[in-house]
Design a protein around this motif. Structure first.
Motif, PDB file in Angstrom:
ATOM      1  N   ARG A  96       0.835  -1.221   0.000  1.00  0.00           N
ATOM      2  CA  ARG A  96       0.000   0.000   0.000  1.00  0.00           C
ATOM      3  C   ARG A  96       0.863   1.261   0.000  1.00  0.00           C
ATOM      4  N   GLN A  97       1.970   1.210   0.757  1.00  0.00           N
ATOM      5  CA  GLN A  97       2.911   2.349   0.781  1.00  0.00           C
ATOM      6  C   GLN A  97       3.478   2.623  -0.621  1.00  0.00           C
ATOM      7  N   ALA A  98       3.828   1.535  -1.306  1.00  0.00           N
ATOM      8  CA  ALA A  98       4.464   1.670  -2.628  1.00  0.00           C
ATOM      9  C   ALA A  98       3.521   2.327  -3.628  1.00  0.00           C
ATOM     10  N   LEU A  99       2.219   2.123  -3.454  1.00  0.00           N
ATOM     11  CA  LEU A  99       1.249   2.682  -4.409  1.00  0.00           C
ATOM     12  C   LEU A  99       1.273   4.205  -4.445  1.00  0.00           C
ATOM     13  N   LYS A 100       1.788   4.811  -3.361  1.00  0.00           N
ATOM     14  CA  LYS A 100       1.910   6.279  -3.338  1.00  0.00           C
ATOM     15  C   LYS A 100       2.953   6.757  -4.340  1.00  0.00           C
ATOM     16  N   ARG A 101       3.849   5.850  -4.738  1.00  0.00           N
ATOM     17  CA  ARG A 101       4.932   6.226  -5.640  1.00  0.00           C
ATOM     18  C   ARG A 101       4.659   5.807  -7.078  1.00  0.00           C
ATOM     19  N   ILE A 102       3.447   5.287  -7.313  1.00  0.00           N
ATOM     20  CA  ILE A 102       3.075   4.871  -8.663  1.00  0.00           C
ATOM     21  C   ILE A 102       2.042   5.859  -9.196  1.00  0.00           C
ATOM     22  N   SER A 103       2.443   6.613 -10.207  1.00  0.00           N
ATOM     23  CA  SER A 103       1.551   7.607 -10.817  1.00  0.00           C
ATOM     24  C   SER A 103       0.380   6.912 -11.503  1.00  0.00           C
ATOM     25  N   THR A 104      -0.730   7.627 -11.634  1.00  0.00           N
ATOM     26  CA  THR A 104      -1.890   7.069 -12.348  1.00  0.00           C
ATOM     27  C   THR A 104      -1.746   7.204 -13.871  1.00  0.00           C
ATOM     28  N   TYR A 105      -0.665   7.826 -14.309  1.00  0.00           N
ATOM     29  CA  TYR A 105      -0.521   8.119 -15.734  1.00  0.00           C
ATOM     30  C   TYR A 105       0.448   7.169 -16.409  1.00  0.00           C
ATOM     31  N   ASP A 106      -0.041   6.436 -17.403  1.00  0.00           N
ATOM     32  CA  ASP A 106       0.831   5.604 -18.234  1.00  0.00           C
ATOM     33  C   ASP A 106       1.279   6.424 -19.436  1.00  0.00           C
TER      34      ASP A 106
END
Ligand SMILES: [Mn+2]
Length: 296
Positions: free
Chosen positions: A45-55
């Protein structure tokens, strides 16, 4: 919490109703070697903060999606046998309420309960594993992370409804290989993946399962990835998937209409270096979501 200036996958997660649900299953007891798999759902869940929603590569922003988080099941102190019921009950409820449900392990012992949750009869479900291992160790000494596929065969899942991709050499026994073939399991080795490409192999596996099964469960054992690229996977071996291959497979699987439930297993954050495997886990989920948005 969503950062307005840097929209990220964690910002899509809440308690609102949604076609996509996640559930943490921090199972850690009952391993081939002692590990800290219980840490994985929180780190994921923490890592998801570092994954942008934009491909950027397709020009697609998935910032409009909503994901319902059902928290973690309280199974840290439970054996795989005792954890079966709680996981099965909780995950079955997700499956009833979502088009795609993701179980975040925990070790691979969660998979048996996940598959039962999707289809208690075990007669209509196809199981696809991305895993360096058959997970066909004997169940005679009890359930553990090395035998969920054997346990499912014992439970009555037809071997012909199982496809396994990424099986590694010198990481499994001849007896396991014979068991797989005799049971009618479709086996694709790492050599097959290199020869034909991971995407082609996964397409073929999904096609095979689709012919005989109404719904498909996918077990993403993160140890299918090349060990040098993913230190947080104690079962990983040299010669595994590249991260790019893992991401391509994840997107393809996310797009398949029969895939109703998936799990991510065998991520041990205590062994991770520089958040490498944590970020792979986060990106895995983004790829699944990208695939899901392509379903018509
Ligand atoms: Mn496994």
């Amino acid at each position: 919490m969503q950062n307005k200036d840097w929209p990220n996958i964690a910002g899509l997660i809440g308690t609102d109703k949604s076609p996509i649900g996640i559930l943490g299953a921090p199972m850690t007891l009952g391993c081939v070697t002692p590990s800290d798999y219980h840490l994985a759902p929180a780190i994921f869940r923490q890592a998801l903060k570092r994954i942008s929603t934009y491909d950027l590569e397709t020009g697609t922003d998935i910032g409009g999606l909503v994901i319902q988080d059902h928290g973690d099941i309280d199974i840290e102190t439970l054996s795989p046998a005792d954890g079966f019921g709680p996981i099965n009950n909780a995950f079955a409820s997700l499956i009833q309420n979502h088009s795609l449900s993701a179980l975040i392990g925990g070790h691979n012992g969660v998979t048996r309960a996940g598959v039962h949750a999707l289809d208690p009869s075990l007669q209509n479900v196809g199981v696809l594993t991305l895993d360096a291992h058959f997970d066909l160790r004997s169940t005679k000494d009890g359930l553990m992370n090395g035998n969920p596929v054997q346990a499912l065969l014992d439970d009555g899942l037809p071997g012909t409804h199982i496809a396994q991709v990424g099986i590694a050499p010198f990481a499994n026994t001849a007896a396991m290989h014979r068991t797989a073939i005799q049971a009618g399991i479709t086996v694709f080795t790492m050599a097959d993946c290199r020869t034909h490409s991971v995407v082609k192999i996964v397409e073929s596996a999904l096609k095979t399962l689709s012919k005989s099964c109404d719904v498909i469960y996918v077990d993403f054992d993160i140890d299918v990835i090349e060990r040098a690229l993913s230190p947080g996977a104690p079962g990983g071996r040299s010669g595994g998937f590249s991260t790019q291959e893992f991401f391509q497979a994840s997107r393809l699987i996310g797009s398949h209409p029969k895939v109703k439930a998936v799990d991510l297993t065998e991520f041990d954050p205590a062994l991770d270096v520089s958040d490498i495997t944590a970020l792979i886990a986060g990106r895995w989920f983004a790829e699944l979501l990208m695939g899901f948005t392509a379903r018509s």
